[in-house]
Design a protein around this motif. Structure first.
Motif, PDB file in Angstrom:
ATOM      1  N   GLU A 116     -12.837  -2.174  -0.892  1.00 57.55           N
ATOM      2  CA  GLU A 116     -13.286  -3.565  -0.990  1.00 57.55           C
ATOM      3  C   GLU A 116     -14.801  -3.663  -0.927  1.00 57.55           C
ATOM      4  O   GLU A 116     -15.404  -4.479  -1.605  1.00 57.55           O
ATOM      5  N   LYS A 143      -7.288   0.269  -1.270  1.00 56.58           N
ATOM      6  CA  LYS A 143      -8.232  -0.075  -2.333  1.00 56.58           C
ATOM      7  C   LYS A 143      -9.585  -0.382  -1.699  1.00 56.58           C
ATOM      8  O   LYS A 143      -9.655  -1.107  -0.702  1.00 56.58           O
ATOM      9  N   SER A 187      -2.049   1.111   5.571  1.00 50.75           N
ATOM     10  CA  SER A 187      -1.467   0.567   6.795  1.00 50.75           C
ATOM     11  C   SER A 187      -0.952   1.670   7.724  1.00 50.75           C
ATOM     12  O   SER A 187      -0.750   1.426   8.903  1.00 50.75           O
ATOM     13  N   LYS A 188      -0.728   2.859   7.199  1.00 51.37           N
ATOM     14  CA  LYS A 188      -0.163   3.926   8.042  1.00 51.37           C
ATOM     15  C   LYS A 188      -1.198   4.975   8.440  1.00 51.37           C
ATOM     16  O   LYS A 188      -0.857   5.992   9.035  1.00 51.37           O
ATOM     17  N   SER A 225      -8.831  -1.983   1.934  1.00 52.77           N
ATOM     18  CA  SER A 225      -7.621  -2.740   2.288  1.00 52.77           C
ATOM     19  C   SER A 225      -6.416  -1.846   2.017  1.00 52.77           C
ATOM     20  O   SER A 225      -6.451  -0.976   1.140  1.00 52.77           O
ATOM     21  N   GLN A 261      11.433  19.356  -3.023  1.00 55.39           N
ATOM     22  CA  GLN A 261      11.594  18.445  -4.150  1.00 55.39           C
ATOM     23  C   GLN A 261      11.906  17.021  -3.720  1.00 55.39           C
ATOM     24  O   GLN A 261      12.248  16.186  -4.540  1.00 55.39           O
ATOM     25  N   ASP A 294       0.816  -1.212   0.000  1.00 52.74           N
ATOM     26  CA  ASP A 294       0.000   0.000   0.000  1.00 52.74           C
ATOM     27  C   ASP A 294       0.851   1.265   0.000  1.00 52.74           C
ATOM     28  O   ASP A 294       0.357   2.355   0.227  1.00 52.74           O
ATOM     29  N   ASN A 295       2.139   1.115  -0.283  1.00 54.69           N
ATOM     30  CA  ASN A 295       3.016   2.281  -0.412  1.00 54.69           C
ATOM     31  C   ASN A 295       3.328   2.521  -1.870  1.00 54.69           C
ATOM     32  O   ASN A 295       3.732   1.610  -2.585  1.00 54.69           O
ATOM     33  N   VAL A 296       3.117   3.753  -2.291  1.00 52.55           N
ATOM     34  CA  VAL A 296       3.353   4.116  -3.691  1.00 52.55           C
ATOM     35  C   VAL A 296       4.435   5.180  -3.722  1.00 52.55           C
ATOM     36  O   VAL A 296       4.303   6.229  -3.085  1.00 52.55           O
ATOM     37  N   LEU A 316      11.596  13.186  -2.568  1.00 52.59           N
ATOM     38  CA  LEU A 316      10.731  12.109  -3.036  1.00 52.59           C
ATOM     39  C   LEU A 316       9.537  11.969  -2.090  1.00 52.59           C
ATOM     40  O   LEU A 316       9.697  11.927  -0.889  1.00 52.59           O
ATOM     41  N   ARG A 317       8.348  11.887  -2.662  1.00 52.50           N
ATOM     42  CA  ARG A 317       7.146  11.720  -1.833  1.00 52.50           C
ATOM     43  C   ARG A 317       6.579  10.331  -2.047  1.00 52.50           C
ATOM     44  O   ARG A 317       6.418   9.887  -3.186  1.00 52.50           O
ATOM     45  N   SER A 318       6.305   9.700  -0.923  1.00 47.72           N
ATOM     46  CA  SER A 318       5.625   8.420  -1.049  1.00 47.72           C
ATOM     47  C   SER A 318       4.231   8.573  -0.490  1.00 47.72           C
ATOM     48  O   SER A 318       3.986   9.395   0.391  1.00 47.72           O
ATOM     49  N   GLN A 319       3.314   7.791  -1.003  1.00 49.92           N
ATOM     50  CA  GLN A 319       1.923   7.844  -0.538  1.00 49.92           C
ATOM     51  C   GLN A 319       1.524   6.482  -0.024  1.00 49.92           C
ATOM     52  O   GLN A 319       1.890   5.471  -0.615  1.00 49.92           O
ATOM     53  N   ASN A 320       0.747   6.485   1.038  1.00 50.88           N
ATOM     54  CA  ASN A 320       0.188   5.242   1.546  1.00 50.88           C
ATOM     55  C   ASN A 320      -1.255   5.183   1.052  1.00 50.88           C
ATOM     56  O   ASN A 320      -2.052   6.077   1.383  1.00 50.88           O
ATOM     57  N   VAL A 321      -1.583   4.184   0.255  1.00 50.53           N
ATOM     58  CA  VAL A 321      -2.908   4.162  -0.369  1.00 50.53           C
ATOM     59  C   VAL A 321      -3.647   2.888   0.013  1.00 50.53           C
ATOM     60  O   VAL A 321      -3.075   1.962   0.587  1.00 50.53           O
ATOM     61  N   GLU A 323      -7.140  -5.430  11.418  1.00 52.24           N
ATOM     62  CA  GLU A 323      -5.820  -5.988  11.106  1.00 52.24           C
ATOM     63  C   GLU A 323      -5.467  -5.809   9.628  1.00 52.24           C
ATOM     64  O   GLU A 323      -4.369  -5.399   9.290  1.00 52.24           O
ATOM     65  N   ASP A 324      -6.429  -6.151   8.764  1.00 48.94           N
ATOM     66  CA  ASP A 324      -6.125  -6.109   7.332  1.00 48.94           C
ATOM     67  C   ASP A 324      -6.924  -5.071   6.578  1.00 48.94           C
ATOM     68  O   ASP A 324      -6.792  -4.957   5.370  1.00 48.94           O
TER      69      ASP A 324
END
Lengths: 115, 509
Positions: free
Chosen positions: B31, B29, B44-45, B41, B20, A95-97, B22-27, B67-68
């Motif tokens: 369900e 989906k 997680s963060k 789902s 500038q 889930d990390n992009v 680096l960026r990360s995203q927690n995504v 949990e999930d």
């Protein structure tokens, strides 16, 4: 099906990090339709956890694939072509992009200026 | 006028400041999408209570961390959300933009304008969930919040920073008391130069839109909207918005509190708030307890009401006074939610249907009602006239029940009965007519000192009204003396007797 039992069944289906056909068949035969659906969902999630998706604006070079393999030595790598990225790549690890591409950078810049 | 060169310069300076890294995203989906609850789902963060954003721009709040998966309540229209849609973290807790421009406006719990007027410029983001001020930051309640309702200001006084529950069956005048209190704050602005303006917030939870519209119209007519904000989550709004509405209201109140202002907040009503939370909890599959409410239903209200506070001077000296409203069924104040909220608040105003039906309005049961702050929230003037009124009224009610049997009564008892009838008449008050304190004091003082003993009971109401008019036109100096808030001394007492007797000469029975 109880979540814990489902997880155990999913773990038992893998041998040396790969899905074992015989185990899967044995388990699947013992499940009813609803349980089978949950089991398939669990397998997909487990596989997805072990898979890194690398989206690229163009086809990957060998040098790039070697570098990415070094970053993720124990994972399965799937390379996909995504022209909308313009340049660079996007790495999806669970889930990390990680956005290392021009499209995401421009989007972030647009949002930043808009604020 | 801003030139195009200046605009470009501003943009360039923002570009230089652009991070500038680096960026990360927690995504996540999507369900499942059930009844306004989205199961996702990934993510997680994500944190509890964090804002999340869906693909098409809809927003939600995280309410369950499993949990999930993560359960999210939708705050916007969600019919387009489908399985597989991506959800991103908003990386901030749910908040509402608050500013002085909100005064006179009607908003929803997310800060969206509902009154059709222009958008409000971005204000300060106030978090909906916040830990209440600690013990050290507070000071005891010592300043009155005048409702303008004689029965309350005399017997159940409310102070700034107090939580006073208004409880009763439907249609007994709970909202009317709250609205009269809001309207009465306008008088403070005119007459009480030393008293701070009290800003008012009315939170409508699960009510009919027509009722909310009526209340807003009434506030406009009484010129009370100038210092009032309405936060509305009506019956047609999702349960998520009804759940968030009181927290949005108190978040706006805290904006003014931080500036050292005094705020009055009315929660109308917390019963519907509890229903909305129960609905959300059941859909989230949280374990159901008594009456199907979730286990943390007490905490839902306690953490809300604890944010009503009186801060000490070192922390700004502001206050938030809360008037939560609870609707009972058949007068049962021993039910689950009423007992919860009674144990949290600093007193209750109990409205009874028997009193309402025999014409005593406001239908306040003085015996069951209490203010745990008491005399600390009264001026010296009111304290001196209302000191024994509650006891006197209770004694009268006992005597009245006894006298029904027609037994022979002594003179003192008969006198007390007659005086009690007149006191009951004086405590009646029409809706939307809050009184300034000097007039309240004159009414109560007159009846307690026997000056109405020779006035027929059916004429008491008219007598009182004309007495007020007389005082406002002919005895302004005496009213100014009473407005000072000091205890009524012998000299003032004599002036009062003289003024009332003077008036009585011209009063036709």
């Amino acid at each position: 099906m109880h979540q814990r039992l489902l997880k155990q069944l999913v773990e038992l289906s893998f041998r040396k990090g790969e899905l074992n056909r015989q185990e899967v068949s044995k388990i699947a035969d013992a499940l009813n339709r609803q349980q089978l659906k949950a089991y398939i969902g669990g397998l997909k999630k487990r596989i997805k956890k072990e898979t890194i998706y690398v989206d690229l604006a163009a086809a990957p070079s060998q040098k790039l694939t070697e570098k990415v393999t070094m970053l993720y030595p124990n994972k399965q790598l799937v390379y996909r072509v995504a022209p909308e990225l313009l340049m660079g790549m996007r790495i999806t690890d669970g889930d990390n992009v990680f956005g290392l591409n021009l499209h995401d950078r421009l989007e972030t810049l647009r949002q930043y200026i808009g604020e | 006028m801003v030139t195009s060169d200046e605009i470009i310069k501003q943009l360039e300076s923002r570009l230089h400041a652009f991070n500038q890294d680096l960026r990360s995203q927690n995504v996540g989906k999507v369900e499942r999408n059930n009844d306004g609850i989205i199961t996702v789902s990934g993510l997680s963060k994500v944190e509890m209570g964090e804002l999340v954003i869906f693909d098409k721009g809809a927003r939600g709040v995280v309410l369950n961390l499993d949990e999930d998966s993560v359960s999210i309540i939708l705050l916007d229209e969600g019919s387009q959300i489908k399985e597989g849609d991506t959800v991103k973290r908003g990386e901030l807790l749910l908040s509402i933009p608050a500013s002085d421009e909100l005064l006179g406006r009607v908003v929803n719990p997310l800060g969206v304008i509902l009154d059709g007027k222009p958008q409000i410029k971005q204000g300060k983001n106030m978090p909906l969930e916040r830990i209440a001020a600690g013990v050290v930051e507070r000071q005891p309640v010592d300043t009155p919040l005048k409702t303008g309702i004689k029965a309350i200001d005399a017997m159940i006084p409310i102070g700034r920073g107090q939580r006073e529950l208004i409880i009763g069956d439907r249609g007994l005048g709970k909202t009317a008391i709250a609205i009269d209190t809001i309207i009465n704050q306008k008088q403070q602005a005119k007459d009480g130069k030393e008293v701070k303006q009290v800003y008012c917030i009315y939170v409508a939870i699960g009510q009919k839109e027509s009722s909310v519209a009526q209340i807003i119209n009434r506030l406009k007519e009484e010129e009370a909207m100038d210092y009032t904000i309405v936060v509305a989550a009506t019956a047609s709004d999702p349960a998520a918005l009804q759940y968030l509405a009181p927290y949005a209201g108190v978040a706006i109140a805290e904006y003014f509190l931080e500036k050292g202002e005094d705020v009055l907040i009315v929660y109308d009503d917390l019963t519907k708030h509890a229903w909305a939370y129960r609905q959300l909890s059941l859909v989230l599959r949280r374990p159901a307890g008594r009456e199907a409410y979730p286990g943390d239903i007490f905490y839902l209200h306690s953490r809300l009401l604890e944010r009503a506070v009186r801060l000490n001077a070192a922390n700004g000296g502001g206050s938030i006074t809360a008037l939560p409203i609870i609707e009972t069924q058949a007068g049962d104040i021993s039910a689950y939610i009423p007992t919860n909220v009674i144990s949290i608040t600093d007193g209750q105003i109990f409205l009874e249907s028997n009193l309402f039906n025999i014409g005593i309005r406001p239908a306040i049961n003085a015996g069951s009602s209490v203010s745990r702050v008491g005399g600390s929230a009264q001026t010296g003037t009111m304290k001196s006239v209302a000191g024994k009124m509650r006891l006197g009224l209770a004694q009268y009610r006992e005597l009245a029940a006894f006298a029904q049997f027609g037994s022979e009564l002594d003179e003192t008892t008969l006198r007390d009965l007659e005086r009690g009838k007149r006191l009951t008449e004086v405590l009646k008050q029409p809706q939307y007519r809050p009184l300034p304190e000097p007039l309240e004091v004159i009414s109560i003082w007159s009846v307690n000192n026997g000056l109405l003993d020779d006035v027929p009971v059916e004429d008491v109401s008219r007598f009182e009204q004309e007495l007020h008019e007389y005082m406002q036109t002919r005895q302004k100096k005496l009213l100014a003396t009473l407005a000072q808030g000091k205890k009524i001394d012998d000299e003032t007492g004599k002036q009062l007797i003289k003024a009332v007797q003077e008036f009585k000469k011209g009063f036709t029975k």
